[in-house]
Design an enzyme around this catalytic site. Structure first.
Site, short mmCIF file in Angstrom:
data_model
loop_
_atom_site.label_atom_id
_atom_site.label_comp_id
_atom_site.label_asym_id
_atom_site.label_seq_id
_atom_site.Cartn_x
_atom_site.Cartn_y
_atom_site.Cartn_z
N ALA A 125 0.82 -1.21 0.00
CA ALA A 125 0.00 0.00 0.00
C ALA A 125 0.85 1.27 0.00
CB ALA A 125 -0.91 -0.01 1.22
N ASN A 193 1.35 -1.92 8.37
CA ASN A 193 2.42 -2.71 7.75
C ASN A 193 3.31 -1.81 6.92
OD1 ASN A 193 1.79 -5.65 8.36
ND2 ASN A 193 -0.17 -4.85 7.68
N HIS A 223 -0.53 8.21 3.20
CA HIS A 223 0.80 8.09 3.80
C HIS A 223 1.73 9.12 3.15
CE1 HIS A 223 -0.63 4.26 5.36
NE2 HIS A 223 -0.87 3.84 4.14
#
Ligand SMILES: NC(=O)C1=CN([C@@H]2O[C@H](COP(=O)(O)OP(=O)(O)OC[C@H]3O[C@@H](n4cnc5c(N)ncnc54)[C@H](O)[C@@H]3O)[C@@H](O)[C@H]2O)C=CC1
Ligand SMILES: O=C([O-])CC(=O)C(=O)O
Length: 271
Positions: A125, A193, A223
């Protein structure tokens, strides 16, 4: 690989990422075959797999290691050891999505070394791991990441319960964590993660700094990363559209599909 040079892939297990992967492999990736699937509920898995063009057998983690060249771990983090150990003992490759759990399971890296197996953590991701890995060949001065997620993407994280943080009814963005990637891996095992992947690519889990914000106005898992090194300064942001699982961005399964495609490709892009 087997004699036909076809990559036999196993999926453990059949959750959001697993199902997206199974569909993509079934739709066709050159040189790749879905050889086995592992699932908790065999009958339900067989029912779901029946809709594929080529439905693979539903087998145990041990049998999967025998039947496959590469196994994709996309299961709850607690299952990582059970899935990965037989694959590595057979000298094969495991693609790990629950990479946060790798920090507590360093013996898997030793197993890979002893038996000639491989652990592959895809970009998942996240973004830019290629540039971070390249920067780590020189000197990285700092790695900082800020994650902002909709409330739905953070609910259930053990860190929230342990610290009495209630985000259900927040109306403004709230910073719920500031610490290292290692601390985030235990506090947010199903949500962060990506922070551990970044840390393993760069300066390690104790020197990768992370903030996590719950933001009720957001719809995407976002992010933002800043890396400062002697070769380059990187500033990167990814805004992930959640899949059916609000904790997991859609792009995660696509990252694994792209990696599987790369295994068999004559032209391979990226580090
Ligand atoms: N590295 C990365 O960038 C990312 C990693 N992830 C991680 O990937 C993993 C999978 O994510 P999703 O597919 O979204 O999760 P999911 O929750 O949709 O799927 C997990 C599946 O495991 C099954 N399951 C639970 N206990 C089981 C057991 N004992 N045996 C067999 N199956 C069992 C559940 O029924 C569910 O179908 C998670 O650990 C997640 O944190 C997710 C997104 C990004
Ligand atoms: O880190 C994870 O496991 C998932 C994540 O943040 C995302 O999908 O954006």
């Amino acid at each position: 690989m087997n004699d036909g040079q076809e990559l036999r892939v196993g999926i453990a297990v059949l959750g959001t990422i697993g199902k997206a992967l199974a569909k993509a492999i079934d739709a066709g990736i050159p040189g790749v075959r879905l050889a086995a699937v592992a699932a908790r509920n065999q009958a339900a898995a067989e029912d779901w797999l029946a809709s594929l063009r080529h439905s693979p057998p539903v087998v145990s983690f041990d049998a999967m290691a025998e039947l496959c060249d590469v196994v994709v771990e996309c299961a709850p983090a607690a299952l990582l050891g059970d899935i990965a150990a037989p694959v590595l003992k057979a000298g094969k490759t495991i693609i790990v999505l629950s990479c946060g759990a790798l920090l507590e399971k360093q013996e898997l890296v030793e197993l890979a070394r002893v038996h000639g197996g491989h652990i592959h953590v895809p970009t998942g991701a996240l973004l830019g791991l290629d540039a971070v890995i390249a920067a780590a060949e020189g000197h990285i001065r700092s790695v900082r990441m800020i994650t902002r997620k909709p409330v739905r993407g953070l609910l259930g994280a053990p860190y929230l319960a342990e610290h009495g943080i209630d985000i259900d009814a927040i109306e403004e963005p709230l910073r719920i964590f500031s610490g290292t990637a290692r601390e985030a891996a235990t506090g947010f095992p199903a949500n962060l993660n990506v922070a551990v992947a970044l840390s393993l690519a760069g300066v390690g889990p104790d020197d990768t700094h992370l903030e996590i914000w719950a933001d009720p106005a957001l719809t995407r898992n976002t992010h933002s990363i800043v890396v400062d090194s002697d070769a380059a300064r990187l500033e990167m942001t990814i805004e992930n559209i959640p899949s059916e699982n609000p904790k997991t961005g859609r792009i995660t399964a696509q990252s694994v599909v792209a990696l599987l495609r790369k295994f068999g490709a004559p032209l391979r892009m990226g580090t």
